[in-house]
Design a protein around this motif. Structure first.
Motif, PDB file in Angstrom:
ATOM      1  N   TRP A  12       0.831  -1.199   0.000  1.00  0.00           N
ATOM      2  CA  TRP A  12       0.000   0.000   0.000  1.00  0.00           C
ATOM      3  C   TRP A  12       0.868   1.253   0.000  1.00  0.00           C
ATOM      4  O   TRP A  12       1.994   1.240   0.487  1.00  0.00           O
ATOM      5  N   VAL A  13       0.285   2.345  -0.506  1.00  0.00           N
ATOM      6  CA  VAL A  13       0.929   3.658  -0.443  1.00  0.00           C
ATOM      7  C   VAL A  13      -0.051   4.611   0.223  1.00  0.00           C
ATOM      8  O   VAL A  13      -1.184   4.758  -0.231  1.00  0.00           O
ATOM      9  N   GLY A  14       0.391   5.234   1.305  1.00  0.00           N
ATOM     10  CA  GLY A  14      -0.397   6.260   1.968  1.00  0.00           C
ATOM     11  C   GLY A  14       0.205   7.619   1.636  1.00  0.00           C
ATOM     12  O   GLY A  14       1.410   7.728   1.395  1.00  0.00           O
ATOM     13  N   VAL A  15      -0.621   8.650   1.610  1.00  0.00           N
ATOM     14  CA  VAL A  15      -0.151  10.001   1.314  1.00  0.00           C
ATOM     15  C   VAL A  15      -0.466  10.882   2.516  1.00  0.00           C
ATOM     16  O   VAL A  15      -1.616  10.964   2.949  1.00  0.00           O
ATOM     17  N   ALA A  16       0.569  11.519   3.046  1.00  0.00           N
ATOM     18  CA  ALA A  16       0.397  12.400   4.207  1.00  0.00           C
ATOM     19  C   ALA A  16       1.579  13.362   4.268  1.00  0.00           C
ATOM     20  O   ALA A  16       2.684  13.034   3.812  1.00  0.00           O
ATOM     21  N   SER A  17       1.341  14.520   4.847  1.00  0.00           N
ATOM     22  CA  SER A  17       2.441  15.467   5.038  1.00  0.00           C
ATOM     23  C   SER A  17       3.494  14.828   5.947  1.00  0.00           C
ATOM     24  O   SER A  17       3.198  13.941   6.754  1.00  0.00           O
ATOM     25  N   HIS A  18       4.735  15.283   5.788  1.00  0.00           N
ATOM     26  CA  HIS A  18       5.831  14.682   6.542  1.00  0.00           C
ATOM     27  C   HIS A  18       5.630  14.828   8.051  1.00  0.00           C
ATOM     28  O   HIS A  18       5.952  13.914   8.817  1.00  0.00           O
ATOM     29  N   ASP A  19       5.082  15.951   8.516  1.00  0.00           N
ATOM     30  CA  ASP A  19       4.863  16.113   9.951  1.00  0.00           C
ATOM     31  C   ASP A  19       3.868  15.079  10.482  1.00  0.00           C
ATOM     32  O   ASP A  19       4.039  14.553  11.583  1.00  0.00           O
ATOM     33  N   HIS A  20       2.859  14.714   9.688  1.00  0.00           N
ATOM     34  CA  HIS A  20       1.904  13.687  10.118  1.00  0.00           C
ATOM     35  C   HIS A  20       2.540  12.298  10.093  1.00  0.00           C
ATOM     36  O   HIS A  20       2.270  11.470  10.968  1.00  0.00           O
ATOM     37  N   VAL A  21       3.377  12.043   9.105  1.00  0.00           N
ATOM     38  CA  VAL A  21       4.078  10.753   9.053  1.00  0.00           C
ATOM     39  C   VAL A  21       4.976  10.597  10.280  1.00  0.00           C
ATOM     40  O   VAL A  21       5.005   9.532  10.907  1.00  0.00           O
ATOM     41  N   LEU A  22       5.689  11.647  10.658  1.00  0.00           N
ATOM     42  CA  LEU A  22       6.560  11.568  11.840  1.00  0.00           C
ATOM     43  C   LEU A  22       5.763  11.272  13.107  1.00  0.00           C
ATOM     44  O   LEU A  22       6.214  10.518  13.971  1.00  0.00           O
ATOM     45  N   GLY A  23       4.557  11.837  13.225  1.00  0.00           N
ATOM     46  CA  GLY A  23       3.698  11.537  14.376  1.00  0.00           C
ATOM     47  C   GLY A  23       3.304  10.074  14.412  1.00  0.00           C
ATOM     48  O   GLY A  23       3.272   9.451  15.475  1.00  0.00           O
ATOM     49  N   ALA A  24       3.016   9.507  13.252  1.00  0.00           N
ATOM     50  CA  ALA A  24       2.656   8.088  13.181  1.00  0.00           C
ATOM     51  C   ALA A  24       3.852   7.200  13.517  1.00  0.00           C
ATOM     52  O   ALA A  24       3.714   6.175  14.194  1.00  0.00           O
ATOM     53  N   VAL A  25       5.029   7.585  13.061  1.00  0.00           N
ATOM     54  CA  VAL A  25       6.247   6.832  13.379  1.00  0.00           C
ATOM     55  C   VAL A  25       6.467   6.817  14.884  1.00  0.00           C
ATOM     56  O   VAL A  25       6.698   5.763  15.484  1.00  0.00           O
ATOM     57  N   ARG A  26       6.387   7.981  15.516  1.00  0.00           N
ATOM     58  CA  ARG A  26       6.575   8.067  16.973  1.00  0.00           C
ATOM     59  C   ARG A  26       5.529   7.239  17.715  1.00  0.00           C
ATOM     60  O   ARG A  26       5.825   6.623  18.723  1.00  0.00           O
ATOM     61  N   GLY A  27       4.287   7.243  17.201  1.00  0.00           N
ATOM     62  CA  GLY A  27       3.202   6.528  17.867  1.00  0.00           C
ATOM     63  C   GLY A  27       3.070   5.062  17.478  1.00  0.00           C
ATOM     64  O   GLY A  27       2.280   4.336  18.078  1.00  0.00           O
ATOM     65  N   GLY A  28       3.806   4.622  16.462  1.00  0.00           N
ATOM     66  CA  GLY A  28       3.739   3.225  16.029  1.00  0.00           C
ATOM     67  C   GLY A  28       2.403   2.846  15.409  1.00  0.00           C
ATOM     68  O   GLY A  28       1.931   1.728  15.564  1.00  0.00           O
ATOM     69  N   PHE A  29       1.783   3.790  14.683  1.00  0.00           N
ATOM     70  CA  PHE A  29       0.479   3.508  14.087  1.00  0.00           C
ATOM     71  C   PHE A  29       0.425   3.949  12.639  1.00  0.00           C
ATOM     72  O   PHE A  29       1.293   4.671  12.147  1.00  0.00           O
ATOM     73  N   CYS A  30      -0.610   3.521  11.969  1.00  0.00           N
ATOM     74  CA  CYS A  30      -0.903   3.903  10.593  1.00  0.00           C
ATOM     75  C   CYS A  30      -2.333   4.450  10.583  1.00  0.00           C
ATOM     76  O   CYS A  30      -3.233   3.828  11.135  1.00  0.00           O
ATOM     77  N   GLN A  31      -2.513   5.605   9.977  1.00  0.00           N
ATOM     78  CA  GLN A  31      -3.837   6.232   9.878  1.00  0.00           C
ATOM     79  C   GLN A  31      -3.993   6.743   8.456  1.00  0.00           C
ATOM     80  O   GLN A  31      -3.075   7.341   7.910  1.00  0.00           O
ATOM     81  N   LEU A  32      -5.146   6.504   7.848  1.00  0.00           N
ATOM     82  CA  LEU A  32      -5.384   6.907   6.460  1.00  0.00           C
ATOM     83  C   LEU A  32      -6.679   7.696   6.341  1.00  0.00           C
ATOM     84  O   LEU A  32      -7.608   7.494   7.122  1.00  0.00           O
ATOM     85  N   GLY A  33      -6.750   8.572   5.340  1.00  0.00           N
ATOM     86  CA  GLY A  33      -7.994   9.281   5.042  1.00  0.00           C
ATOM     87  C   GLY A  33      -8.563  10.040   6.221  1.00  0.00           C
ATOM     88  O   GLY A  33      -9.769   9.980   6.465  1.00  0.00           O
TER      89      GLY A  33
END
Length: 110
Positions: A12-33
């Protein structure tokens, strides 16, 4: 002749601003749409996902156009998280194998 059991995993490919991706990395989660359940429900444990970030910040900031994170979905079902008052996005647990900026190889001009 015996056949090996093959388990199909999706990519899969998700699209998100880099600041949102960094938040997901820190939190260990994936969120879409923007946290819609239907989108993360399609993901299955073991699926691979990469994130493309068109910009550094949501709705503004410098153009980035890079792949900024990659990982594997860990859980079988989405969970609802309390992010702020009145906003409860659906997410999936995720491990990250790479978190750096990789140019997409394509430039878009606005």
């Amino acid at each position: 002749m015996a056949l090996a059991k093959v388990t199909h995993k999706s990519h899969w490919v998700g699209v998100a601003s880099h600041d949102h991706v960094l938040g997901a990395v820190r939190g260990g989660f994936c969120q879409l749409g923007h946290g819609k359940e239907a989108l993360v429900r399609r993901l299955k444990a073991g699926d691979l996902i990469v994130f493309y970030s068109p910009r550094e910040l949501m709705g503004s900031g410098p153009v980035l156009q890079a792949f900024t994170a990659a990982g594997r979905i860990l859980d079988e079902f989405p969970y609802e998280a309390e992010q702020s008052a009145g906003f409860r996005p659906y997410r999936r647990g995720r491990s990250f194998s790479r978190v750096d900026k990789r140019p997409s190889g394509r430039s878009c001009e606005n």
